[in-house]
Design a protein around this motif. Sequence first.
Motif, PDB file in Angstrom:
ATOM      1  N   LEU A  83       0.823  -1.026  -0.368  1.00  8.60           N
ATOM      2  CA  LEU A  83       0.148  -0.069   0.005  1.00  8.60           C
ATOM      3  C   LEU A  83       0.831   1.415   0.006  1.00  8.60           C
ATOM      4  N   GLN A  84       1.911   1.336   1.149  1.00  8.46           N
ATOM      5  CA  GLN A  84       2.349   3.138   0.808  1.00  8.46           C
ATOM      6  C   GLN A  84       3.884   2.499  -0.353  1.00  8.46           C
ATOM      7  N   THR A  85       3.885   1.649  -1.712  1.00 10.00           N
ATOM      8  CA  THR A  85       4.523   1.364  -2.216  1.00 10.00           C
ATOM      9  C   THR A  85       3.914   1.639  -3.483  1.00 10.00           C
ATOM     10  N   LEU A  86       2.225   2.407  -3.170  1.00 11.95           N
ATOM     11  CA  LEU A  86       1.724   2.404  -4.558  1.00 11.95           C
ATOM     12  C   LEU A  86       1.420   3.949  -4.418  1.00 11.95           C
ATOM     13  N   PHE A  87       1.612   4.211  -3.376  1.00 13.00           N
ATOM     14  CA  PHE A  87       0.910   5.677  -2.646  1.00 13.00           C
ATOM     15  C   PHE A  87       2.257   5.961  -3.129  1.00 13.00           C
ATOM     16  N   ASP A  88       3.418   5.599  -2.178  1.00 13.17           N
ATOM     17  CA  ASP A  88       4.103   6.794  -2.971  1.00 13.17           C
ATOM     18  C   ASP A  88       4.955   7.227  -4.508  1.00 13.17           C
ATOM     19  N   ALA A  89       4.140   6.070  -5.582  1.00 17.95           N
ATOM     20  CA  ALA A  89       4.412   5.571  -6.192  1.00 17.95           C
ATOM     21  C   ALA A  89       3.296   6.916  -7.398  1.00 17.95           C
ATOM     22  N   GLY A  90       2.707   6.997  -6.744  1.00 21.15           N
ATOM     23  CA  GLY A  90       1.604   7.877  -7.478  1.00 21.15           C
ATOM     24  C   GLY A  90       0.151   6.570  -7.964  1.00 21.15           C
ATOM     25  N   GLN A  91       0.087   5.657  -7.630  1.00 23.81           N
ATOM     26  CA  GLN A  91      -0.119   4.767  -7.705  1.00 23.81           C
ATOM     27  C   GLN A  91      -2.052   4.409  -6.848  1.00 23.81           C
ATOM     28  N   ALA A  92      -2.069   5.201  -6.130  1.00 24.96           N
ATOM     29  CA  ALA A  92      -3.502   4.484  -5.044  1.00 24.96           C
ATOM     30  C   ALA A  92      -3.487   6.421  -5.096  1.00 24.96           C
ATOM     31  N   ASP A  93      -4.852   6.777  -4.773  1.00 26.88           N
ATOM     32  CA  ASP A  93      -5.490   8.065  -4.646  1.00 26.88           C
ATOM     33  C   ASP A  93      -5.421   9.014  -2.853  1.00 26.88           C
ATOM     34  N   MET A  94      -5.557   7.623  -2.240  1.00 29.19           N
ATOM     35  CA  MET A  94      -5.788   7.722  -0.597  1.00 29.19           C
ATOM     36  C   MET A  94      -4.942   6.700  -0.330  1.00 29.19           C
ATOM     37  N   LEU A  95      -3.951   7.088   1.145  1.00 30.39           N
ATOM     38  CA  LEU A  95      -4.338   6.270   2.083  1.00 30.39           C
ATOM     39  C   LEU A  95      -4.802   6.570   3.561  1.00 30.39           C
ATOM     40  N   ILE A  96      -5.248   4.985   4.090  1.00 33.68           N
ATOM     41  CA  ILE A  96      -6.058   5.499   5.216  1.00 33.68           C
ATOM     42  C   ILE A  96      -6.402   4.200   6.095  1.00 33.68           C
ATOM     43  N   PRO A  97      -6.018   3.844   6.878  1.00 36.36           N
ATOM     44  CA  PRO A  97      -5.876   4.994   8.540  1.00 36.36           C
ATOM     45  C   PRO A  97      -4.049   5.699   7.904  1.00 36.36           C
ATOM     46  N   ALA A  98      -3.720   6.645   8.193  1.00 35.84           N
ATOM     47  CA  ALA A  98      -2.133   7.153   8.157  1.00 35.84           C
ATOM     48  C   ALA A  98      -2.390   7.850   9.457  1.00 35.84           C
ATOM     49  N   SER A  99      -0.892   8.139   9.813  1.00 35.27           N
ATOM     50  CA  SER A  99      -0.035   9.101  10.595  1.00 35.27           C
ATOM     51  C   SER A  99      -0.050   9.716   9.771  1.00 35.27           C
ATOM     52  N   ALA A 100       0.447  11.533  10.315  1.00 37.91           N
ATOM     53  CA  ALA A 100       1.408  12.616   9.334  1.00 37.91           C
ATOM     54  C   ALA A 100       2.911  12.243   9.088  1.00 37.91           C
ATOM     55  N   THR A 101       3.593  12.217   8.402  1.00 39.01           N
ATOM     56  CA  THR A 101       4.926  12.266   8.454  1.00 39.01           C
ATOM     57  C   THR A 101       5.610  13.290   7.277  1.00 39.01           C
ATOM     58  N   PRO A 102       7.156  13.533   7.380  1.00 40.64           N
ATOM     59  CA  PRO A 102       7.662  14.802   5.966  1.00 40.64           C
ATOM     60  C   PRO A 102       7.644  13.553   5.139  1.00 40.64           C
ATOM     61  N   ALA A 103       7.787  12.361   4.899  1.00 39.64           N
ATOM     62  CA  ALA A 103       7.682  11.925   3.824  1.00 39.64           C
ATOM     63  C   ALA A 103       6.620  12.085   3.050  1.00 39.64           C
ATOM     64  N   ARG A 104       5.099  12.052   3.647  1.00 37.38           N
ATOM     65  CA  ARG A 104       3.958  11.290   3.192  1.00 37.38           C
ATOM     66  C   ARG A 104       3.635  13.673   3.069  1.00 37.38           C
ATOM     67  N   ASP A 105       3.622  13.706   3.822  1.00 35.75           N
ATOM     68  CA  ASP A 105       3.523  15.293   3.606  1.00 35.75           C
ATOM     69  C   ASP A 105       4.103  16.030   2.217  1.00 35.75           C
ATOM     70  N   ALA A 106       4.683  16.032   1.668  1.00 38.50           N
ATOM     71  CA  ALA A 106       5.900  16.347   0.430  1.00 38.50           C
ATOM     72  C   ALA A 106       4.879  16.187  -0.679  1.00 38.50           C
ATOM     73  N   ILE A 107       4.362  14.604  -0.475  1.00 38.32           N
ATOM     74  CA  ILE A 107       3.794  14.068  -1.735  1.00 38.32           C
ATOM     75  C   ILE A 107       1.732  13.581  -1.775  1.00 38.32           C
ATOM     76  N   ALA A 108       1.340  14.366  -0.435  1.00 33.23           N
ATOM     77  CA  ALA A 108       0.307  14.583  -0.696  1.00 33.23           C
ATOM     78  C   ALA A 108      -0.667  15.428   0.705  1.00 33.23           C
ATOM     79  N   GLU A 109      -1.884  15.275   1.013  1.00 38.74           N
ATOM     80  CA  GLU A 109      -2.176  16.019   2.297  1.00 38.74           C
ATOM     81  C   GLU A 109      -2.898  14.912   3.149  1.00 38.74           C
ATOM     82  N   PHE A 110      -2.418  16.214   3.964  1.00 39.30           N
ATOM     83  CA  PHE A 110      -3.371  14.992   4.977  1.00 39.30           C
ATOM     84  C   PHE A 110      -3.797  16.056   5.466  1.00 39.30           C
ATOM     85  N   VAL A 111      -5.225  14.556   5.974  1.00 45.49           N
ATOM     86  CA  VAL A 111      -6.884  15.226   6.311  1.00 45.49           C
ATOM     87  C   VAL A 111      -6.918  14.608   7.646  1.00 45.49           C
ATOM     88  N   PRO A 112      -6.646  15.021   8.999  1.00 43.92           N
ATOM     89  CA  PRO A 112      -6.641  14.556  10.363  1.00 43.92           C
ATOM     90  C   PRO A 112      -8.519  14.196  10.541  1.00 43.92           C
TER      91      PRO A 112
END
Length: 263
Positions: A65-94
Amino acid sequence: MAGWLAVATAQAACTRPINVPMAAIGVSVNFDESKAVGIYPTLLREVAASTRCQLDMHKVPRARLQTLFDAGQADMLIPASATPARDAIAEFVPLIQVRVSLLTLDADAAVPRSLADLLAQPDYKLAVVRGFSFGAAYDATVAALRQRNRLIEEPDPSGVARALRQGLAQATVMTASIMVGTLVNDTELQPLLKRLRIEPLEELGWSASGLYLSRRALGEADRRTLRTAFGQAARNGRIWQLFNEHHPPGSLGVSIRPLPTPP
């Protein structure tokens, strides 16, 4: 539920089907054959109904799941904690606040009180879910333990529970609600509920958990539609209601709570 759904019914549908791969994680996400069930799939279906967006859920391993999301092949990552690496490529919704803790079975008073203490004990092993991330301190500890051959990595929380039961590791570090939900959902593992001990760790306080909307895969209009709908579910308490419906009474207080009410 009907009230908050009605608020969003006037929103436009998404411009295309939304690809939402999901990994099993106790009662938060589970699968009845190919159908996703649990807290977050329920929330996703409610958001789909309110926004008229098509949210396509399908099962994948957590690490995949994380690999797909990092590659832009998944539209959403849920559930997820906020991390700087994820913030660089996606928008976090708490959606909720969580506290990650040290979880053991029948541990005595000698358990580590911090990640630093854990690292300093040369024979102390940790079992974790491959692909989980709970912030920089957690990630650094996992990397150090892996380097020292003191890490047991499992594909899901059930695997972690079995590793603890077999004595392969002394503890795990995750949100207690994840482990409680996993044990509740598995008749073989349910007896471990009475043995579960939860201890706070100095470096890991309360933080937001929610979802990420990919900037690589989703346009601004679709992110805005989904951001608004999920934000409404957090503000009006729907996500907190779902957590309480799926967990034993009184089991959430040390690990999960609603987002603070804005002033």
